[in-house]
Design an enzyme around this catalytic site. Structure first.
Site, short mmCIF file in Angstrom:
data_model
loop_
_atom_site.label_atom_id
_atom_site.label_comp_id
_atom_site.label_asym_id
_atom_site.label_seq_id
_atom_site.Cartn_x
_atom_site.Cartn_y
_atom_site.Cartn_z
N ASP A 1 -2.80 -27.17 82.71
CA ASP A 1 -1.33 -27.03 82.67
C ASP A 1 -0.65 -27.99 83.65
O ASP A 1 0.38 -28.59 83.34
CB ASP A 1 -0.92 -25.59 82.99
CG ASP A 1 -1.12 -24.65 81.80
OD1 ASP A 1 -1.13 -25.13 80.65
OD2 ASP A 1 -1.28 -23.44 82.03
N GLY B 1 10.19 -28.72 78.30
CA GLY B 1 8.81 -28.24 78.41
C GLY B 1 7.86 -28.74 77.33
O GLY B 1 6.66 -28.49 77.40
N TYR C 1 10.48 -24.62 76.27
CA TYR C 1 10.63 -25.62 75.20
C TYR C 1 11.25 -25.03 73.93
O TYR C 1 11.44 -25.75 72.95
CB TYR C 1 9.31 -26.33 74.89
CG TYR C 1 8.15 -25.42 74.57
CD1 TYR C 1 7.91 -25.02 73.27
CD2 TYR C 1 7.31 -24.97 75.58
CE1 TYR C 1 6.86 -24.19 72.97
CE2 TYR C 1 6.25 -24.14 75.29
CZ TYR C 1 6.03 -23.75 73.98
OH TYR C 1 4.99 -22.91 73.69
N GLY D 1 10.91 -19.71 90.40
CA GLY D 1 9.93 -18.89 89.70
C GLY D 1 8.59 -18.92 90.43
O GLY D 1 8.25 -19.90 91.11
N ALA E 1 2.87 -19.87 85.37
CA ALA E 1 3.14 -21.29 85.15
C ALA E 1 3.52 -21.96 86.47
O ALA E 1 3.14 -23.11 86.73
CB ALA E 1 4.25 -21.45 84.12
N ARG F 1 1.77 -23.65 68.80
CA ARG F 1 1.74 -24.93 68.06
C ARG F 1 0.42 -25.66 68.30
O ARG F 1 0.21 -26.74 67.77
CB ARG F 1 2.88 -25.83 68.54
CG ARG F 1 4.15 -25.77 67.71
CD ARG F 1 4.75 -24.41 67.66
NE ARG F 1 6.05 -24.40 66.97
CZ ARG F 1 6.86 -23.37 66.96
NH1 ARG F 1 6.52 -22.26 67.59
NH2 ARG F 1 8.02 -23.43 66.32
N SER F 2 -0.49 -25.09 69.08
CA SER F 2 -1.73 -25.80 69.39
C SER F 2 -2.55 -26.16 68.15
O SER F 2 -3.08 -27.27 68.07
CB SER F 2 -2.58 -24.98 70.37
OG SER F 2 -1.95 -25.00 71.63
N LYS G 1 -5.19 -15.54 80.41
CA LYS G 1 -5.64 -16.66 81.24
C LYS G 1 -6.48 -16.23 82.45
O LYS G 1 -7.34 -16.98 82.91
CB LYS G 1 -4.44 -17.49 81.70
CG LYS G 1 -3.80 -18.30 80.59
CD LYS G 1 -2.67 -19.16 81.11
CE LYS G 1 -2.17 -20.11 80.03
NZ LYS G 1 -1.15 -21.05 80.53
P1 NAP Z 1 5.45 -15.09 84.08
O1 NAP Z 1 4.16 -15.22 84.77
O2 NAP Z 1 5.77 -13.83 83.34
O3 NAP Z 1 6.63 -15.38 85.15
C1 NAP Z 1 7.98 -15.19 84.81
C2 NAP Z 1 8.87 -15.73 85.92
O4 NAP Z 1 10.25 -15.61 85.49
C3 NAP Z 1 8.75 -14.98 87.24
O5 NAP Z 1 8.93 -15.87 88.31
C4 NAP Z 1 9.93 -13.99 87.15
O6 NAP Z 1 10.41 -13.55 88.39
C5 NAP Z 1 10.96 -14.87 86.50
N1 NAP Z 1 12.03 -14.07 85.90
C6 NAP Z 1 11.93 -13.20 84.87
N2 NAP Z 1 13.14 -12.63 84.62
C7 NAP Z 1 14.02 -13.18 85.51
C8 NAP Z 1 15.42 -13.01 85.76
N3 NAP Z 1 16.17 -12.17 85.03
N4 NAP Z 1 16.00 -13.73 86.74
C9 NAP Z 1 15.24 -14.59 87.48
N5 NAP Z 1 13.91 -14.79 87.32
C10 NAP Z 1 13.31 -14.09 86.32
O7 NAP Z 1 5.64 -16.26 82.98
P2 NAP Z 1 4.95 -17.70 82.98
O8 NAP Z 1 3.70 -17.65 82.21
O9 NAP Z 1 4.94 -18.21 84.38
O10 NAP Z 1 6.00 -18.54 82.07
C11 NAP Z 1 7.28 -18.85 82.56
C12 NAP Z 1 8.00 -19.79 81.60
O11 NAP Z 1 7.28 -21.02 81.49
C13 NAP Z 1 8.12 -19.23 80.17
O12 NAP Z 1 9.38 -19.56 79.68
C14 NAP Z 1 7.04 -19.99 79.41
O13 NAP Z 1 7.36 -20.15 78.03
C15 NAP Z 1 7.07 -21.33 80.12
N6 NAP Z 1 5.79 -22.07 80.01
C16 NAP Z 1 5.82 -23.30 79.41
C17 NAP Z 1 4.65 -24.03 79.29
C18 NAP Z 1 4.68 -25.38 78.63
O14 NAP Z 1 3.63 -25.89 78.22
N7 NAP Z 1 5.84 -26.00 78.55
C19 NAP Z 1 3.44 -23.50 79.80
C20 NAP Z 1 3.45 -22.24 80.42
C21 NAP Z 1 4.65 -21.54 80.50
P3 NAP Z 1 9.87 -12.16 89.03
O15 NAP Z 1 8.60 -12.53 89.73
O16 NAP Z 1 10.96 -11.75 89.95
O17 NAP Z 1 9.66 -11.20 87.89
#
Ligand code: NAP
Length: 280
Positions: free
Chosen positions: A108, A246, A225, A134, A138, A21-22, A71
């Site tokens: 962020d 979010g 979000y 997590g 992020a 959406r940016s 990133k």
């Molecule tokens: P990422 O680096 O891929 O990290 C994913 C995280 O989710 C890891 O901690 C992973 O744990 C955990 N996970 C995945 N499957 C799981 C499960 N079945 N049970 C428990 N934990 C699980 O992703 P990210 O970039 O950090 O993004 C994470 C979330 O934040 C996403 O939903 C993204 O859309 C959101 N986000 C939002 C914004 C915003 O502006 N609002 C910005 C950035 C990200 P493991 O280490 O054990 O795999």
């Protein structure tokens, strides 16, 4: 970027990227503040990140946002990194300088903290223990921003414990890790719960957690979000918690980027929020 009559071009690089959406957000501000410029989607394959980032200056662009999964790789191409981006180990914003050099930033954490303050201007990171679920990309930005805001105790819990332990090394005085099985009990006495996992996203199952031990005074926040109200936030709202989704993080992280490219500090208004919401 000092010539206010110069047409300025920015965008977001990622893969996939057309869901972002940016462009809608920045083009809304470009129109609102009468800036001469445009902002677009740039789908870039992982092997092309170096060439694409290095090409920003040659193309005359003022900068770009960097999103998943570029990133870290884009960060490696920066001539200068902000101290915060260095600590986070990833960038989400590049600003092309007048001499063509590339400066990398990570906004962020700013977006996340501002989203909490938008909901509760009196929010404080030192109000009590914070549980962070997590330890992905992020989580790193969120954890560092909470520490910088003065958090005294962060309980960090990730399905893969090793990743939580590695992330906790940013400040082992403040950050303590627990096993995934301990997540329910770790909510005892907490002032805040943050979900930074992808659980609860539209294509994922709900986050598996029981909130019984969480005081109802605790704020519950979710970085997801889509949907705006995850099953976690719905349960928390029904229990009487203040909740933060979010979207505010997404909107607020764009403020400093827009300002550094286009020279105007933009505002996140209800009208903007509604126009972005209408696209979900
Ligand atoms: P990422 O680096 O891929 O990290 C994913 C995280 O989710 C890891 O901690 C992973 O744990 C955990 N996970 C995945 N499957 C799981 C499960 N079945 N049970 C428990 N934990 C699980 O992703 P990210 O970039 O950090 O993004 C994470 C979330 O934040 C996403 O939903 C993204 O859309 C959101 N986000 C939002 C914004 C915003 O502006 N609002 C910005 C950035 C990200 P493991 O280490 O054990 O795999």
């Amino acid at each position: 970027m000092s010539d206010s009559n110069q047409f300025k071009l920015a965008g977001v690089m990622g893969m996939p990227v057309f869901q972002s959406r940016s462009p809608m957000l920045h083009n809304y501000w470009i129109k609102k503040y009468n800036v001469k410029g445009a902002y677009g989607h740039f789908p870039v394959q992982i092997d092309d990140v170096e060439a694409a980032v290095r090409g920003l200056s040659a193309l005359g662009m003022c900068g770009c946002n960097i999103t998943h999964p570029h990133k870290i790789k884009a960060m490696q191409q920066m001539d200068v990194l902000s101290p915060l981006a260095q600590r986070v180990g990833a960038i989400n914003c590049i600003v092309v300088q007048a001499d063509g050099s590339l400066h990398g930033f990570n906004h962020d954490g700013f977006g996340y903290i501002q989203s909490l303050k938008d909901v509760n201007p009196h929010w404080r990171a030192d109000a009590g223990p914070i549980v962070v679920l997590g330890a992905g990309g992020a989580a790193r930005a969120v954890l560092i921003s909470l520490i910088d805001e003065g958090a005294q105790e962060i309980r960090l819990i990730n399905r893969t414990r090793d990743k939580a332990d590695e992330l906790a090394s940013v400040n082992t005085q403040v950050v303590k890790t627990y096993t995934w099985d301990e997540r329910h009990a770790a909510l005892e006495g907490a002032a805040m719960l943050v979900n930074t996992t992808n659980q609860g996203m539209y294509d994922q199952p709900p986050l598996d957690i029981r909130l019984d031990a969480l005081p109802t005074s605790a704020l519950v926040s979710d970085l997801v979000y889509i949907p705006l109200e995850t099953p976690l936030l719905a349960t928390a709202r029904q229990r009487g918690h203040v909740t933060v989704n979010g979207l505010g993080m997404l909107l607020n992280q764009a403020i400093p980027a827009f300002e550094s490219w286009f020279g105007v500090r933009p505002e996140v208004t209800d009208e903007l929020r509604q126009s972005i919401l209408a696209t979900f």
